[in-house]
Write a protein that holds these residues in place. Structure first.
Motif, short mmCIF file in Angstrom:
data_model
loop_
_atom_site.label_atom_id
_atom_site.label_comp_id
_atom_site.label_asym_id
_atom_site.label_seq_id
_atom_site.Cartn_x
_atom_site.Cartn_y
_atom_site.Cartn_z
N LEU A 122 0.81 -1.22 0.00
CA LEU A 122 0.00 0.00 0.00
C LEU A 122 0.84 1.27 0.00
O LEU A 122 0.35 2.36 -0.29
N GLY A 123 2.10 1.13 0.40
CA GLY A 123 2.99 2.28 0.44
C GLY A 123 2.86 3.12 1.69
O GLY A 123 3.42 4.22 1.78
N LYS A 124 2.17 2.62 2.70
CA LYS A 124 1.96 3.35 3.95
C LYS A 124 1.83 2.38 5.11
O LYS A 124 1.30 1.27 4.93
N PHE A 125 2.31 2.80 6.27
CA PHE A 125 2.15 2.02 7.50
C PHE A 125 1.06 2.66 8.35
O PHE A 125 0.96 3.89 8.40
N PRO A 126 0.26 1.84 9.06
CA PRO A 126 -0.77 2.43 9.92
C PRO A 126 -0.20 2.92 11.25
O PRO A 126 0.63 2.23 11.86
N ASN A 127 -0.64 4.09 11.67
CA ASN A 127 -0.25 4.62 12.98
C ASN A 127 -1.30 4.15 13.99
O ASN A 127 -2.33 4.79 14.20
N GLU B 254 12.08 8.84 3.15
CA GLU B 254 10.72 9.33 3.33
C GLU B 254 9.66 8.31 2.88
O GLU B 254 8.47 8.57 2.96
N SER B 255 10.12 7.15 2.40
CA SER B 255 9.18 6.11 1.95
C SER B 255 8.38 5.54 3.12
O SER B 255 8.77 5.63 4.28
N LEU B 256 7.25 4.94 2.78
CA LEU B 256 6.39 4.24 3.74
C LEU B 256 6.05 5.11 4.95
O LEU B 256 6.34 4.77 6.09
N PRO B 257 5.40 6.25 4.71
CA PRO B 257 5.04 7.13 5.84
C PRO B 257 3.96 6.50 6.71
O PRO B 257 3.19 5.64 6.26
N PHE B 258 3.90 6.96 7.96
CA PHE B 258 2.81 6.55 8.85
C PHE B 258 1.60 7.43 8.60
O PHE B 258 1.73 8.66 8.46
N VAL B 259 0.43 6.82 8.52
CA VAL B 259 -0.82 7.56 8.34
C VAL B 259 -1.81 7.11 9.41
O VAL B 259 -1.63 6.07 10.05
N ARG B 260 -2.85 7.90 9.61
CA ARG B 260 -3.87 7.53 10.59
C ARG B 260 -4.48 6.18 10.23
O ARG B 260 -4.60 5.83 9.06
N MET B 261 -4.88 5.45 11.25
CA MET B 261 -5.43 4.11 11.02
C MET B 261 -6.62 4.17 10.08
O MET B 261 -6.77 3.32 9.18
N SER B 262 -7.46 5.19 10.24
CA SER B 262 -8.65 5.31 9.39
C SER B 262 -8.26 5.48 7.92
O SER B 262 -8.90 4.94 7.02
N GLU B 263 -7.19 6.24 7.67
CA GLU B 263 -6.73 6.45 6.29
C GLU B 263 -6.16 5.16 5.71
O GLU B 263 -6.39 4.83 4.54
#
Length: 671
Positions: free
Chosen positions: A565-570, A631-640
């Protein structure tokens, strides 16, 4: 072949049953070419397998540069499969492909007959002509190496396979030449929602017609095994790849019709349709409803009955095996309360699932424990390799002491625990009845995608082990430890506090994933057996001292999905994982305790830590390993993160489902 004792060989395990042969330089033998960085010697790149029974005998099966490592990390050795397919009178050349992909395919050069590659019917006819040999190759291959009919690519007459001396095919050159066609095949299959001329859609979308049509499709995907309509597909050879193909065929059939309402219905087929409806009858009923009703009506029907049906399904399966248990208790009579050892002080343990993640640590602990006189390690039979080979590979992967596996007190047993008398011959069964003082039942299928019905073989296996314990000829019955999961309490209302350390009689507490529900049923069975039985509800077990996780665990799945997905959940929560070796020690404390333990124990970490403290180092390690920008794989809100997951799930291809496997884990993880 057998190598001379004077030759110093290093066998490098390849993560499956194969080993690379590396010849080391010695005073007596100097390698003409030395190509290794850590020691002087020659890495041959030749792959061997051990003889299943004769120590020191090896068979060469291929080369490391021939091995196809799939996107999942699993490895396919093509040589044997290519050889079987090449035996067809219609085949002039065979090359398997799939390195870095989610599944393998095969490039086939016809021997004489010209195949019009613009004619789908001609392609299908040729595939059918060679299907017998492909099917035979599949029978001898692990599940992840199976070749589906859609993955047979035929060479063009004006572009034959490249060949070198003696007519041997040049694999690299040929695959390079067909790179465009192979990429196109994967794109077609991964988005395979179009029915070709080779697969006719059902004549109408009634339940009876769909049952017949779906049965034909499932039988083909199950590699010719006759599919029984009212039996779980996953108990008949299906896996996630087969389920994806079947779903795609259903969607393709809908889109092939001119009816606009039916075409619109294709968009309402859920990505986990086959997992939710795991037999042909259930699947036909669900597809007929989707095809014939507006989405709002379908949703309301599913939502309104889901909770009631799930609880009823648990109670029905529980009632079935409880009735069998009452009959077997009458047959076997009763014993006095058990202890962990016999009068002679000998502790004899029967351990199931020793080749699993936790099972390997349990086996190592039991073998090192001086109180334990003998360990029977019961595992299911595998066509790919013998249990000793699988056990050695697991020990090596987790850096456990492989020398323990040579101890005389270890006896391996390969059998089907779900069969009557655990699938054992009379002599072995009686031997266990007369000697075993502790049973540790650790074997269980780990797949959070599957419904409860797919876990019935595990429940049946538990019943057979209970039956074995009840038939013991010892003065007291064996102590029975069932390795359960906190998932057995997945429906518990957390506002009521911590889940009690007893067995709840209300099946609502187990409503959720099939995995957790099946563990709950097994808990109820062993508790009502009359044995000195304890269910150990385990929280999440982390990797061992060297960090090795079981890849089917949900955390590796979450990491793999985040990478795709390119993102990790926070995640704003706490982690209470436990080291595998600590869990193993706790289980042995209970197994060997002098006094009878309680019927249920919750084994969880007493000092949780925050999710960010765990996820950030993991994310950083992935970035470093993949050599990605910082800067790869940023943390995003769980809902996002969940919204992104759901968006990808809407039109998920087979490739998506393999890469973003959290699709079917969302309810289990509580997202």
């Amino acid at each position: 072949m057998r190598f001379g004792l004077s030759v110093l060989i290093r066998w490098v395990h390849q993560g499956d049953e194969t080993y690379e042969c590396q010849l080391l330089t010695t005073e007596k033998y100097q390698m003409a070419v030395e190509n290794m960085s850590d020691v002087k010697g020659y890495a041959t790149s030749d792959l061997f397998v051990k003889h299943p029974t004769h120590e020191g005998l090896w068979k060469i099966i291929g080369r490391t540069d021939d091995v196809l490592t799939l996107a999942s990390g699993e490895k396919t050795v093509p040589a044997m499969m290519e050889g079987i397919i090449s035996s067809s009178a219609h085949v002039n050349g065979v090359i398997m492909f799939g390195r870095g992909r989610n599944q393998v395919g095969v490039l086939v050069e016809p021997r004489s007959a010209h195949v019009d590659l613009a004619d789908n019917k001609a392609i299908e006819e040729f595939r059918n002509r060679i299907w017998y040999e492909v099917d035979e190759a599949n029978k001898n291959a692990p599940t992840f190496s199976r070749i589906f009919k859609e993955m047979i690519l035929i060479t063009s007459p004006d572009k034959p396979m490249f060949r070198v001396g003696k007519g041997t095919t040049s694999k690299n050159a040929t695959l390079k030449a067909y790179e465009e066609e192979i990429d196109a095949l994967y794109r077609t299959v991964e988005a395979s929602t179009k029915i070709g001329n080779s697969t006719a859609p059902p004549s109408e979308w009634t339940v009876s017609t769909l049952e017949h049509w779906l049965n034909e499709q499932a039988t083909e995907l199950a590699l010719g095994t006759i599919v029984v309509p009212n039996i779980d597909l996953f108990a008949q050879g299906f896996d996630s790849l087969s389920a994806t193909f079947l779903r795609n065929r259903i969607i393709g059939a809908m889109r092939s019709f001119p009816d606009l309402q039916l075409r619109a219905a294709a968009r309402r087929i859920p990505h986990n349709l086959v997992f939710e409806c795991p037999n042909i009858k259930l699947l036909a009923d669900r597809v007929a409803k989707i095809a014939g009703q507006p989405q709002s009506q379908v949703n309301e029907q599913v939502k309104g009955s889901a909770l009631h049906d799930a609880k009823m399904e648990i109670e029905t399966m529980l009632g079935k095996y409880s009735a069998e248990l009452r009959r077997t208790k009458k047959t076997n009579g009763s014993h006095v309360e058990s202890s962990a050892s016999t009068k002679a002080g000998r502790t004899v343990v029967l351990l199931t699932g020793s080749t699993g993640g936790l099972g390997s640590y349990l086996l190592a602990s039991l073998l090192k424990n001086e109180e334990v006189a003998k360990v029977y390690a019961l595992n299911r039979h595998s066509k790919a390799s013998r249990v000793q080979q699988r056990q050695t590979a697991v020990f090596e992967d987790r850096e456990l002491d492989v020398a323990l596996l040579k101890l005389d007190k270890l006896i391996f047993i390969e059998a089907d625990a779900t069969a009557e008398r655990c699938g054992l011959n009379e002599q072995t069964y009686d031997q266990l009845r007369q000697s075993v003082t502790v049973i540790i039942h650790s074997a269980w299928r780990v797949d959070f995608n599957l419904p409860l019905s797919s876990f019935e073989p595990n429940v049946r296996g538990t019943f057979q082990l209970v039956d074995l314990a009840l038939s013991s000829t010892l003065h007291s019955t064996p102590r029975f430890l069932f390795i359960s999961s906190v998932g057995s309490a997945q429906g518990w209302d957390r506002s009521r506090g911590a889940f009690p350390e007893d067995v709840q009689l209300d099946a609502s507490v187990a409503v959720g994933s099939g995995y957790g529900a099946s563990k709950y049923i097994a808990e109820r069975l062993v508790t009502s057996s009359g044995l000195n039985a304890t269910s150990l509800r385990l929280g999440q077990i982390a990797g061992g001292p060297n960090g090795a996780w079981t890849l089917s665990d949900w955390f590796p799945i979450l990491v793999k999905s985040s990478l795709a997905l390119g993102k990790f959940p926070n995640i704003q929560a706490y982690v209470s994982w436990m080291p595998a070796e600590k869990v193993s020690a706790a289980i042995l404390d209970v197994a060997l305790a002098k006094h009878a333990p309680p019927p249920a124990l919750n084994i969880v970490h007493p000092h949780p830590v925050s999710w960010p403290d765990v996820l950030k180092p993991v994310r950083d390690a992935v970035v470093a390993k993949k050599r990605l920008p910082k800067e790869s794989l940023p943390f995003v809100r769980m809902s996002e993160w969940v919204a992104l997951l759901e968006m990808r799930a809407e039109e998920a291809t087979e490739s998506d489902i393999n890469a973003i496997v959290s699709f079917t884990l969302s309810s289990y993880l509580g997202f």
